[in-house]
Enzyme design. Structure first.
Site, PDB file in Angstrom:
ATOM      1  CB  CYS A  97      -0.940   0.015   1.202  1.00 13.01           C
ATOM      2  SG  CYS A  97      -2.323  -1.148   1.077  1.00 13.01           S
ATOM      3  CG  ASP A 155      10.292  -9.599  -5.679  1.00  9.50           C
ATOM      4  OD1 ASP A 155      11.198  -9.510  -4.815  1.00  9.50           O
ATOM      5  OD2 ASP A 155       9.254 -10.246  -5.489  1.00  9.50           O
ATOM      6  CG  ASN A 213       3.522 -17.318  -3.511  1.00  7.51           C
ATOM      7  OD1 ASN A 213       3.464 -18.352  -4.157  1.00  7.51           O
ATOM      8  ND2 ASN A 213       4.570 -16.529  -3.556  1.00  7.51           N
ATOM      9  N   GLY A 253       3.377 -19.626   0.813  1.00  4.75           N
ATOM     10  CA  GLY A 253       4.548 -18.781   0.631  1.00  4.75           C
ATOM     11  C   GLY A 253       4.265 -17.292   0.570  1.00  4.75           C
ATOM     12  CB  THR A 297       6.547 -13.008   2.455  1.00  3.11           C
ATOM     13  OG1 THR A 297       6.714 -12.370   1.190  1.00  3.11           O
ATOM     14  CG2 THR A 297       7.140 -14.415   2.420  1.00  3.11           C
ATOM     15  CG  HIS A 323       2.060  -9.984  -4.046  1.00  8.34           C
ATOM     16  ND1 HIS A 323       1.597 -10.199  -2.763  1.00  8.34           N
ATOM     17  CD2 HIS A 323       3.195 -10.703  -4.167  1.00  8.34           C
ATOM     18  CE1 HIS A 323       2.435 -11.011  -2.129  1.00  8.34           C
ATOM     19  NE2 HIS A 323       3.406 -11.339  -2.964  1.00  8.34           N
ATOM     20  CG  HIS A 350       5.427 -13.465  -7.219  1.00  2.77           C
ATOM     21  ND1 HIS A 350       6.535 -12.930  -6.618  1.00  2.77           N
ATOM     22  CD2 HIS A 350       4.550 -13.749  -6.226  1.00  2.77           C
ATOM     23  CE1 HIS A 350       6.349 -12.892  -5.307  1.00  2.77           C
ATOM     24  NE2 HIS A 350       5.143 -13.386  -5.050  1.00  2.77           N
TER      25      HIS A 350
END
Length: 113
Positions: free
Chosen positions: A6, A29, A86, A92, A94, A99, A101
């Protein structure tokens, strides 16, 4: 709420922005797992895919459009790429902000993880 994604969306934390529209921000990333590792992040806070509803269809269209655009712009659309979502600790995840990937730039092994 002190969500790192955010804060990136609100430009309070610097990030290398690759693309942005009304619904998503795409950025590199900070711990890349492939030569290309972009995160596609909805601008509204959804903790995970489990919080999505039909009213969020525009976000998913924006996510898919962003993936298509960055894959062509990054010249990895022809060789291929992987998208991953994830969810939860065992999945996974975190950062508790939905989001996606997008990984590319090398041959990705299977099975993952």
């Amino acid at each position: 709420m002190d969500c790192v994604f955010c804060r990136i969306v609100k430009k309070k934390i610097p990030a290398t922005i690759l693309y942005e529209n009304d619904h998503v921000v795409v950025f590199e990333d900070q711990s890349p797992q492939a030569p290309v590792h972009a995160l596609i992040v909805p601008k509204i806070h959804l903790a995970s895919i489990l919080e999505c509803h039909r009213k969020d269809d525009a976000i998913w269209i924006a996510v898919l459009d962003a993936i298509k655009l960055i894959s062509h712009a990054g010249s990895f659309s022809e060789k291929g790429f992987r998208i991953v979502i994830n969810t939860g600790d065992d999945g996974g995840q975190t950062v508790d902000h939905l989001h996606v990937h997008c990984l590319a730039g090398r041959r990705l092994s299977w099975p993952p993880g």
